[in-house]
Design a protein around this motif. Structure first.
Motif, PDB file in Angstrom:
ATOM      1  N   ALA A 148       0.787  -1.346   0.014  1.00 47.13           N
ATOM      2  CA  ALA A 148       0.056  -0.051  -0.057  1.00 47.13           C
ATOM      3  C   ALA A 148       0.960   1.249  -0.038  1.00 47.13           C
ATOM      4  N   LEU A 149       1.876   1.305   0.912  1.00 48.20           N
ATOM      5  CA  LEU A 149       2.830   2.377   0.799  1.00 48.20           C
ATOM      6  C   LEU A 149       3.596   2.598  -0.780  1.00 48.20           C
ATOM      7  N   VAL A 150       3.905   1.688  -1.203  1.00 50.87           N
ATOM      8  CA  VAL A 150       4.622   1.739  -2.614  1.00 50.87           C
ATOM      9  C   VAL A 150       3.367   2.211  -3.672  1.00 50.87           C
ATOM     10  N   GLY A 151       2.094   1.870  -3.418  1.00 44.81           N
ATOM     11  CA  GLY A 151       0.979   2.579  -4.053  1.00 44.81           C
ATOM     12  C   GLY A 151       0.707   3.892  -3.994  1.00 44.81           C
ATOM     13  N   VAL A 152       0.661   4.218  -2.677  1.00 50.03           N
ATOM     14  CA  VAL A 152       0.596   5.750  -2.344  1.00 50.03           C
ATOM     15  C   VAL A 152       1.497   6.509  -2.791  1.00 50.03           C
ATOM     16  N   VAL A 153       2.792   6.285  -2.664  1.00 46.45           N
ATOM     17  CA  VAL A 153       4.018   6.769  -3.566  1.00 46.45           C
ATOM     18  C   VAL A 153       3.947   6.953  -4.840  1.00 46.45           C
ATOM     19  N   VAL A 154       3.575   5.950  -5.643  1.00 47.49           N
ATOM     20  CA  VAL A 154       3.269   6.097  -7.041  1.00 47.49           C
ATOM     21  C   VAL A 154       2.246   7.244  -7.460  1.00 47.49           C
ATOM     22  N   ILE A 155       1.247   7.239  -6.611  1.00 48.72           N
ATOM     23  CA  ILE A 155       0.132   8.165  -6.612  1.00 48.72           C
ATOM     24  C   ILE A 155       0.631   9.459  -6.517  1.00 48.72           C
ATOM     25  N   THR A 156       1.324   9.794  -5.626  1.00 44.64           N
ATOM     26  CA  THR A 156       1.988  10.914  -5.232  1.00 44.64           C
ATOM     27  C   THR A 156       2.989  11.551  -6.224  1.00 44.64           C
ATOM     28  N   LEU A 157       3.850  10.658  -6.805  1.00 40.68           N
ATOM     29  CA  LEU A 157       4.736  11.107  -7.897  1.00 40.68           C
ATOM     30  C   LEU A 157       3.912  11.501  -9.151  1.00 40.68           C
TER      31      LEU A 157
ATOM     32  N   THR B 143       1.333  -2.518  -8.943  1.00 39.82           N
ATOM     33  CA  THR B 143       1.163  -1.029  -9.367  1.00 39.82           C
ATOM     34  C   THR B 143       0.447  -1.155 -10.810  1.00 39.82           C
ATOM     35  N   TRP B 144       1.260  -2.004 -11.841  1.00 38.95           N
ATOM     36  CA  TRP B 144       0.625  -2.216 -13.114  1.00 38.95           C
ATOM     37  C   TRP B 144      -0.607  -2.657 -13.165  1.00 38.95           C
ATOM     38  N   MET B 145      -1.142  -3.663 -12.359  1.00 37.15           N
ATOM     39  CA  MET B 145      -2.383  -4.081 -12.274  1.00 37.15           C
ATOM     40  C   MET B 145      -3.350  -3.117 -12.120  1.00 37.15           C
ATOM     41  N   GLY B 146      -2.817  -2.431 -10.848  1.00 38.63           N
ATOM     42  CA  GLY B 146      -3.945  -1.368 -10.481  1.00 38.63           C
ATOM     43  C   GLY B 146      -3.881  -0.075 -11.435  1.00 38.63           C
ATOM     44  N   ILE B 147      -3.061   0.247 -12.067  1.00 36.74           N
ATOM     45  CA  ILE B 147      -3.255   1.574 -12.901  1.00 36.74           C
ATOM     46  C   ILE B 147      -4.115   0.947 -14.001  1.00 36.74           C
TER      47      ILE B 147
ATOM     48  N   SER C 241      -0.944  -3.212  -3.228  1.00 32.87           N
ATOM     49  CA  SER C 241      -0.489  -2.313  -4.053  1.00 32.87           C
ATOM     50  C   SER C 241      -1.436  -1.941  -5.148  1.00 32.87           C
ATOM     51  N   ALA C 242      -2.111  -2.843  -5.866  1.00 30.20           N
ATOM     52  CA  ALA C 242      -2.943  -2.694  -6.897  1.00 30.20           C
ATOM     53  C   ALA C 242      -4.397  -2.038  -6.431  1.00 30.20           C
ATOM     54  N   GLY C 243      -4.822  -2.257  -5.234  1.00 31.90           N
ATOM     55  CA  GLY C 243      -5.885  -1.646  -4.696  1.00 31.90           C
ATOM     56  C   GLY C 243      -5.755  -0.127  -4.391  1.00 31.90           C
ATOM     57  N   THR C 244      -4.487   0.160  -3.982  1.00 33.12           N
ATOM     58  CA  THR C 244      -4.004   1.636  -3.717  1.00 33.12           C
ATOM     59  C   THR C 244      -4.203   2.366  -5.147  1.00 33.12           C
ATOM     60  N   CYS C 245      -2.967   1.715  -5.973  1.00 30.21           N
ATOM     61  CA  CYS C 245      -3.025   2.318  -7.506  1.00 30.21           C
ATOM     62  C   CYS C 245      -4.139   2.622  -8.151  1.00 30.21           C
ATOM     63  N   ALA C 246      -5.336   1.792  -7.878  1.00 33.14           N
ATOM     64  CA  ALA C 246      -6.584   1.757  -8.796  1.00 33.14           C
ATOM     65  C   ALA C 246      -7.108   3.435  -8.551  1.00 33.14           C
ATOM     66  N   MET C 247      -6.675   4.022  -7.604  1.00 32.07           N
ATOM     67  CA  MET C 247      -7.104   5.460  -7.067  1.00 32.07           C
ATOM     68  C   MET C 247      -6.555   6.381  -8.339  1.00 32.07           C
TER      69      MET C 247
ATOM     70  N   LEU D  18      -6.831  13.726   0.267  1.00 33.29           N
ATOM     71  CA  LEU D  18      -7.070  12.369   0.361  1.00 33.29           C
ATOM     72  C   LEU D  18      -5.840  11.486   0.129  1.00 33.29           C
ATOM     73  N   ILE D  19      -4.888  11.951  -0.852  1.00 30.97           N
ATOM     74  CA  ILE D  19      -3.543  11.374  -0.912  1.00 30.97           C
ATOM     75  C   ILE D  19      -2.672  11.057   0.677  1.00 30.97           C
ATOM     76  N   ALA D  20      -2.772  12.225   1.084  1.00 25.58           N
ATOM     77  CA  ALA D  20      -2.134  12.224   2.421  1.00 25.58           C
ATOM     78  C   ALA D  20      -2.696  11.378   3.603  1.00 25.58           C
ATOM     79  N   SER D  21      -4.158  11.189   3.468  1.00 27.23           N
ATOM     80  CA  SER D  21      -4.953  10.434   4.355  1.00 27.23           C
ATOM     81  C   SER D  21      -4.681   8.950   4.076  1.00 27.23           C
ATOM     82  N   MET D  22      -4.138   8.596   2.877  1.00 29.10           N
ATOM     83  CA  MET D  22      -3.821   7.216   2.422  1.00 29.10           C
ATOM     84  C   MET D  22      -2.380   6.764   3.243  1.00 29.10           C
ATOM     85  N   TYR D  23      -1.442   7.766   3.461  1.00 34.88           N
ATOM     86  CA  TYR D  23      -0.395   7.261   4.029  1.00 34.88           C
ATOM     87  C   TYR D  23      -0.744   6.928   5.619  1.00 34.88           C
ATOM     88  N   VAL D  24      -1.631   7.742   6.063  1.00 38.67           N
ATOM     89  CA  VAL D  24      -1.976   7.829   7.610  1.00 38.67           C
ATOM     90  C   VAL D  24      -2.994   6.531   7.618  1.00 38.67           C
ATOM     91  N   ALA D  25      -4.052   6.196   7.015  1.00 40.22           N
ATOM     92  CA  ALA D  25      -5.060   5.292   7.102  1.00 40.22           C
ATOM     93  C   ALA D  25      -4.143   4.088   7.088  1.00 40.22           C
TER      94      ALA D  25
END
Length: 504
Positions: free
Chosen positions: A121-130, A263-267, A310-316, A359-366
């Motif tokens: 999940a952390l990797v997914g949120v970092v990808v979204i951030t970048l 990450t790939w399968m989530g995007i 990772s996929a569930g997070t990157c789907a956002m 929302l993106i910041a809340s992903m890290y905390v949540a």
């Protein structure tokens, strides 16, 4: 660097006492949804949406997103302790998680699962951030033809890359598109597919359809299959927790590889379920000789859990930046945003930066909150699963009907929920995918409007979809996603026939 500054502003929005409380409540609700068979993240999110109508959009989306993370963790808990996947994406975790728990290592199995999930999940949120700002800026170049090409790409990706048969996916998409056209045509003003029923003039409620498909449909499947809970010990030993955390770095290659797959399968529209199975299969192929998979091998837990989250997070990411959801849950969340008057896409980043980055910041905390809470509440939710399903089932059905009625206070919606519950049941029995139907319902109206606008711009010529390199490349890629997999299957069959003939 600009994204980092925006993220810091997002943390100022997300880290408040109220939002932290909302995250805790959302994660706990998600754990219940993930633990109880017959619910699931899409249905849980859809049931919560009516409760968010009085909340501000930032708080509402944080609640829904937190519930989503909790549902993913809850599905892992039941997979390991009871061999019952609470979520479809948790099926692969049962292969090694349950055998490890049966061997008296339930704490180790749960800790491997939750820490791997947190890493993914952390990797997914970092990808979204970048990538979110870049994706949104790129999408600002889009006009009506480009938007239609993106929607068309999403439909084609589900057909070409999905795990279901292409014909079944097409049928599911067509049903979803038909449902999205019920009511008044915004272009011509004519009524479509109402069958003389005044209740259908405003269209079919997206939430009602989702509650029926995922809620009652899964309940009917559970009742038909029968459900017997046989759990293993669920007591958490803190010494085993810290010992397993220290063990986790030795699986760094599996963590990184599974994060990349997720990450790939989530995007793309592959989704968490496909990501978890693919990651498990790749882990088996890359594994060193030793203990066989399926008997409690640690990589068999680390791989699917990392890819799943990772996929569930990157789907956002595509949902927020392009307005194109790549999973059923993301589609439900996008429906919620539209109900609140927010239009997902590149302009959302320009007009509502506090919302997006909060929302993106809340992903890290949540996700941190989710890891802590799930470790603390495993015994409680394991005890919850020991309640007879004859008690839990009717409660879930009542929640579904109450949630559907609160959408518009219409008894007609209750009949629709029942109807789509039956549809969801038969879809599951016949192995028809539900995600394409949900996607088509969300995107159908937008795709239709983009197509109409494109035809007006081009005087009815389909050549507008190849009028510039951007839209032409997207349309060509969409067609390739349908054609190439089918050609590959034909070539494979031809080679197999040739092999059989030579063997004779």
């Amino acid at each position: 660097m600009e994204n980092i500054g925006l993220l810091m502003q997002g943390f100022q929005v997300a880290i408040t006492p109220m939002h932290i409380t909302i995250m805790v409540v959302g994660v706990l609700l998600g754990l219940v949804v993930g633990v109880l068979p017959g619910l699931g993240a899409p249905n849980g999110v859809s049931l919560l949406i009516p409760l968010t109508f009085t909340m501000d959009p930032v708080s509402a989306i944080i609640l829904l997103a937190s519930m989503y993370w909790g549902a993913l963790f809850g599905g892992s808990t039941t997979s390991i302790l009871f061999n019952i996947p609470g979520e479809p994406s948790s099926v692969a975790t049962t292969f090694d998680g349950y055998p490890m728990a049966q061997n008296g290592q339930s704490t180790r199995a749960l800790t491997l699962a939750f820490m791997s999930a947190g890493f993914g999940a952390l990797v997914g949120v970092v990808v979204i951030t970048l990538l979110s700002t870049w994706a949104a800026d790129f999408a600002l170049r889009f006009g009506a033809p480009e938007y239609f090409s993106v929607y068309f790409l999403a439909f084609c990706a589900f057909i070409g890359m999905g795990s279901s048969a292409p014909l079944k996916t097409i049928i599911s998409l067509l049903i979803g598109l038909a449902l999205s056209t019920v009511g008044m045509d915004t272009i011509t003003g004519s009524l479509r597919l109402t069958f003389g029923l005044n209740e259908l003039m405003g269209g079919v409620s997206f939430l009602v359809v989702v509650i029926g498909l995922f809620g009652l449909g899964e309940i009917l499947m559970t009742v038909q299959d029968g459900l017997h809970f046989r759990g293993v010990a669920s007591r958490i030993d803190l010494r085993d927790v810290f010992r397993t955390i220290a063990e986790l770095p030795r699986y760094w290659a599996t963590l990184l590889r599974s994060s990349a797959i997720g990450t790939w399968m989530g995007i793309t529209p592959g989704g968490p379920t496909a990501a978890s199975f693919m990651s498990y299969g790749v882990a088996r192929q890359w594994s060193r000789p030793g203990e066989t998979f399926g008997k409690g091998r640690p990589e068999g837990i680390v791989a699917p859990e990392t890819a799943d989250h990772s996929a569930g997070t990157c789907a956002m990411l595509p949902m927020l930046a392009l307005g194109v959801p790549s999973s059923a849950t993301a589609a439900v969340m996008m429906g919620g945003l539209m109900i609140w008057g927010l239009t997902p896409g590149p302009m959302l980043f320009a007009t509502k930066p506090d919302f997006v980055w909060g929302l993106i910041a809340s992903m890290y905390v949540a996700n941190i909150v989710a890891v802590v809470l799930v470790m603390a509440t495993v015994p409680m939710f394991a005890a919850l699963l020991r309640i007879p399903f004859a008690v839990i089932g009717p409660v879930i059905v009542a929640i579904c009907f109450v949630g559907a009625y609160t959408v518009s206070n219409s008894t007609f919606d209750l009949w629709l929920v029942l109807l789509f519950g039956v549809v969801g049941f038969f879809f599951s029995k016949l192995n028809y995918p539900l995600a394409p139907l949900v996607l088509a319902m969300v995107l159908g109206h937008k795709a239709e409007n983009s197509f109409h606008q494109s035809m007006i711009l081009s005087d009815g010529s389909l050549g507008v979809f190849w009028s510039n390199p951007l839209v032409g490349s997207i349309m060509s890629l969409a067609l390739m996603l349908i054609i190439v997999p089918q050609l590959a299957k034909l070539v494979s069959r031809y080679r197999n026939r040739g092999t059989l003939r030579s063997a004779r």
